[in-house]
Write a protein that holds these residues in place. Sequence first.
Motif, PDB file in Angstrom:
ATOM      1  N   GLY A 166      -5.033 -24.155  -6.600  1.00  0.00           N
ATOM      2  CA  GLY A 166      -4.353 -23.059  -5.924  1.00  0.00           C
ATOM      3  C   GLY A 166      -5.073 -22.666  -4.643  1.00  0.00           C
ATOM      4  N   PRO A 167      -4.425 -21.882  -3.808  1.00  0.00           N
ATOM      5  CA  PRO A 167      -5.077 -21.439  -2.571  1.00  0.00           C
ATOM      6  C   PRO A 167      -6.269 -20.549  -2.872  1.00  0.00           C
ATOM      7  CG  PRO A 167      -3.030 -20.230  -2.925  1.00  0.00           C
ATOM      8  CD  PRO A 167      -3.068 -21.316  -3.944  1.00  0.00           C
ATOM      9  N   PRO A 168      -7.322 -20.628  -2.074  1.00  0.00           N
ATOM     10  CA  PRO A 168      -8.494 -19.769  -2.318  1.00  0.00           C
ATOM     11  C   PRO A 168      -8.153 -18.313  -2.003  1.00  0.00           C
ATOM     12  CG  PRO A 168      -8.753 -20.956  -0.255  1.00  0.00           C
ATOM     13  CD  PRO A 168      -7.509 -21.499  -0.901  1.00  0.00           C
ATOM     14  N   ASN A 169      -8.832 -17.429  -2.705  1.00  0.00           N
ATOM     15  CA  ASN A 169      -8.623 -16.016  -2.408  1.00  0.00           C
ATOM     16  C   ASN A 169      -9.466 -15.603  -1.201  1.00  0.00           C
ATOM     17  OD1 ASN A 169     -11.110 -16.219  -3.810  1.00  0.00           O
ATOM     18  ND2 ASN A 169     -11.006 -14.087  -4.401  1.00  0.00           N
ATOM     19  N   ARG A 170      -9.124 -14.455  -0.635  1.00  0.00           N
ATOM     20  CA  ARG A 170      -9.842 -13.925   0.521  1.00  0.00           C
ATOM     21  C   ARG A 170     -10.667 -12.729   0.040  1.00  0.00           C
ATOM     22  NH1 ARG A 170      -6.726 -11.446   3.890  1.00  0.00           N
ATOM     23  NH2 ARG A 170      -7.896 -11.864   5.779  1.00  0.00           N
ATOM     24  N   PHE A 189      -1.925 -15.052  -5.945  1.00  0.00           N
ATOM     25  CA  PHE A 189      -1.384 -13.696  -5.940  1.00  0.00           C
ATOM     26  C   PHE A 189      -1.451 -13.096  -4.534  1.00  0.00           C
ATOM     27  CE2 PHE A 189      -2.192  -9.057  -6.969  1.00  0.00           C
ATOM     28  CZ  PHE A 189      -0.862  -8.761  -7.199  1.00  0.00           C
ATOM     29  N   GLU A 190      -2.554 -13.318  -3.849  1.00  0.00           N
ATOM     30  CA  GLU A 190      -2.658 -12.846  -2.462  1.00  0.00           C
ATOM     31  C   GLU A 190      -1.599 -13.493  -1.586  1.00  0.00           C
ATOM     32  OE1 GLU A 190      -7.445 -11.850  -2.293  1.00  0.00           O
ATOM     33  OE2 GLU A 190      -6.636 -13.552  -1.198  1.00  0.00           O
ATOM     34  N   SER A 191      -1.391 -14.796  -1.782  1.00  0.00           N
ATOM     35  CA  SER A 191      -0.367 -15.493  -0.996  1.00  0.00           C
ATOM     36  C   SER A 191       1.016 -14.917  -1.279  1.00  0.00           C
ATOM     37  CB  SER A 191      -0.404 -16.988  -1.335  1.00  0.00           C
ATOM     38  OG  SER A 191       0.620 -17.680  -0.672  1.00  0.00           O
ATOM     39  N   GLY A 208       1.348 -11.505   0.306  1.00  0.00           N
ATOM     40  CA  GLY A 208       1.423 -11.667   1.759  1.00  0.00           C
ATOM     41  C   GLY A 208       2.779 -12.137   2.249  1.00  0.00           C
ATOM     42  N   GLU A 209       3.583 -12.704   1.350  1.00  0.00           N
ATOM     43  CA  GLU A 209       4.919 -13.169   1.727  1.00  0.00           C
ATOM     44  C   GLU A 209       5.986 -12.094   1.561  1.00  0.00           C
ATOM     45  OE1 GLU A 209       5.730 -16.672  -0.531  1.00  0.00           O
ATOM     46  OE2 GLU A 209       3.915 -17.700   0.148  1.00  0.00           O
ATOM     47  N   PHE A 210       5.667 -11.003   0.881  1.00  0.00           N
ATOM     48  CA  PHE A 210       6.663  -9.950   0.694  1.00  0.00           C
ATOM     49  C   PHE A 210       7.016  -9.300   2.026  1.00  0.00           C
ATOM     50  CE2 PHE A 210       5.148  -8.900  -3.892  1.00  0.00           C
ATOM     51  CZ  PHE A 210       5.807 -10.019  -4.357  1.00  0.00           C
ATOM     52  N   ASP A 211       8.280  -9.016   2.193  1.00  0.00           N
ATOM     53  CA  ASP A 211       8.747  -8.261   3.351  1.00  0.00           C
ATOM     54  C   ASP A 211       8.676  -6.776   2.996  1.00  0.00           C
ATOM     55  OD1 ASP A 211      10.021  -7.088   5.471  1.00  0.00           O
ATOM     56  OD2 ASP A 211      11.975  -8.026   5.111  1.00  0.00           O
ATOM     57  N   PRO A 234      -1.677  -9.512   5.513  1.00  0.00           N
ATOM     58  CA  PRO A 234      -2.454 -10.419   4.654  1.00  0.00           C
ATOM     59  C   PRO A 234      -3.403  -9.628   3.761  1.00  0.00           C
ATOM     60  CG  PRO A 234      -2.516 -11.117   6.965  1.00  0.00           C
ATOM     61  CD  PRO A 234      -1.911  -9.751   6.939  1.00  0.00           C
ATOM     62  N   PRO A 235      -3.245  -9.727   2.439  1.00  0.00           N
ATOM     63  CA  PRO A 235      -4.124  -8.985   1.546  1.00  0.00           C
ATOM     64  C   PRO A 235      -5.434  -9.720   1.309  1.00  0.00           C
ATOM     65  CG  PRO A 235      -2.488 -10.167   0.275  1.00  0.00           C
ATOM     66  CD  PRO A 235      -2.206 -10.457   1.728  1.00  0.00           C
ATOM     67  N   SER A 236      -6.400  -9.038   0.760  1.00  0.00           N
ATOM     68  CA  SER A 236      -7.664  -9.657   0.360  1.00  0.00           C
ATOM     69  C   SER A 236      -8.218  -8.905  -0.825  1.00  0.00           C
ATOM     70  CB  SER A 236      -8.668  -9.646   1.521  1.00  0.00           C
ATOM     71  OG  SER A 236      -8.960  -8.320   1.926  1.00  0.00           O
ATOM     72  N   GLY A 237      -9.065  -9.591  -1.592  1.00  0.00           N
ATOM     73  CA  GLY A 237      -9.680  -8.959  -2.748  1.00  0.00           C
ATOM     74  C   GLY A 237      -8.718  -8.662  -3.883  1.00  0.00           C
ATOM     75  N   SER A 238      -7.583  -9.359  -3.919  1.00  0.00           N
ATOM     76  CA  SER A 238      -6.571  -9.034  -4.928  1.00  0.00           C
ATOM     77  C   SER A 238      -6.965  -9.545  -6.308  1.00  0.00           C
ATOM     78  CB  SER A 238      -5.220  -9.640  -4.526  1.00  0.00           C
ATOM     79  OG  SER A 238      -4.784  -9.114  -3.292  1.00  0.00           O
ATOM     80  N   GLY A 239      -6.466  -8.886  -7.342  1.00  0.00           N
ATOM     81  CA  GLY A 239      -6.721  -9.270  -8.726  1.00  0.00           C
ATOM     82  C   GLY A 239      -5.412  -9.462  -9.475  1.00  0.00           C
ATOM     83  N   PHE A 240      -5.061 -10.730  -9.738  1.00  0.00           N
ATOM     84  CA  PHE A 240      -3.793 -11.020 -10.398  1.00  0.00           C
ATOM     85  C   PHE A 240      -3.717 -10.417 -11.795  1.00  0.00           C
ATOM     86  CE2 PHE A 240      -1.585 -13.664 -13.536  1.00  0.00           C
ATOM     87  CZ  PHE A 240      -0.284 -13.514 -13.086  1.00  0.00           C
ATOM     88  N   TRP A 241      -4.781 -10.583 -12.573  1.00  0.00           N
ATOM     89  CA  TRP A 241      -4.688 -10.150 -13.966  1.00  0.00           C
ATOM     90  C   TRP A 241      -4.622  -8.629 -14.087  1.00  0.00           C
ATOM     91  CZ3 TRP A 241      -2.730 -13.032 -17.395  1.00  0.00           C
ATOM     92  CH2 TRP A 241      -2.866 -14.417 -17.316  1.00  0.00           C
ATOM     93  N   ALA A 242      -5.286  -7.921 -13.202  1.00  0.00           N
ATOM     94  CA  ALA A 242      -5.145  -6.465 -13.198  1.00  0.00           C
ATOM     95  C   ALA A 242      -3.693  -6.088 -12.925  1.00  0.00           C
ATOM     96  CB  ALA A 242      -6.061  -5.840 -12.153  1.00  0.00           C
TER      97      ALA A 242
END
Length: 405
Positions: free
Chosen positions: A94-98, A292-294, A297-300, A313-321
């Motif tokens: 998957g894409p790396p997180n920021r 999850f960040e990706s 980031g795609e949401f309008d 562009p988000p960063s530090g996101s937590g999918f499981w939370a």
Amino acid sequence: MRAKAAAGLLIVPAVLAGLVAGLGALWAAAAASGNRYVALAVAAPALTGLVWWLCRLALRRVAGLQVRRWAPIAVAVVELAVVAVPLAGLLFGGPPNRPIAAGPGTRYWDLPTGSRIAYTRTPAQGERRDTPVILVHGGPGAPDEPSPLAPALAAAGFDVYAYHQVGAGLSSRLSDVRGYTVARHVADLDAVRAAIGADRVVLAGASWGGQLVATYLAAHPDRVARAVVASPGTMWLPAFPDNRHMTEGGLRDQNRALWDHPRLLLAHVLVEVAGPRVAHALLPDDAVDGDFESLVGEFDMRAGCPGRLLRVPPSGSGFWANAMTGRDMHRVADPRPALRRIAVPVLVLRGSCDYVAPEVAREYAGVLPNAVFREIDGSGHDIAHDRPGRYRELVTAFLRGQITP
């Protein structure tokens, strides 16, 4: 000839049985170990071993020695490759997180709840007010940095604390993702208040943060002096079944974006089918946070409104939370009866182009007795980025007592 055909047909159930055995072993090993590498190491030989053995039984009387020796191995290897390639694509790559970089002002609280919480403090300027402000970010699991409110409110005399909720940003992740609940976030927020040393605080939450503020307010009304909710999530999600908490444009946009991220869809399916422990073992934080960040980031953020799309562009996101807190939102008790009895002044803000349905924010204004509602023209869901000046102006005026119910 018939015997050979029968043997060939027996290979088909052997392949299916191997697939079931492999997935079952993957599931069981993930549940037992909590580690996807251990699970894969157990599942691969379970799949290939059973296929090899069943194919060998099927071919033992109907083919030559060379066929009996190599055909079962070939079938097992081919099936392993056919299963492993798409599975590896879903579990890995998957894409790396920021990540959010810790700044010189980053500090940590080790809360009695068990959460290690990162925060920054913006100290008050000039004459200091007694009640500090806590900024509550959205998501869940989507910290926003920096907030345009912090410097403005500090200039107005407030100590301002911005913290990362558990499972996101620089705060700790939970090894058992079932711990991401609305109640845990409320307990953490109250522990943050206590760590600051304040009997009462001002809470300012955006999106899910607004929902968390409302839930906290229902539980601890005596500990909140004033509150701000900007583009809030639903007070109580079951009140808006079938995604009626979103506009048609917003729902269409988010569904389109979600189907572009099959890894996240798999995670949600695994939670329901295999349980959170198996899902988290196979798709740990570092495997899905970047996806999850990706996705976010795609949401309008202004879905359905004309003009430029707003995508931050988000960063530090937590999918499981996000996933597990969102799951828990369907199970919590309705806070609205308690909120109807609360006299705390609350400023409710909604952007005119928010992808969340207008009924959601207006419910806050209708339920809370001392609520003030303001709609901000030309803003979408992310008011802080769309109309930062107007956002600062309204919040600061409200906290100074210049806007009253």
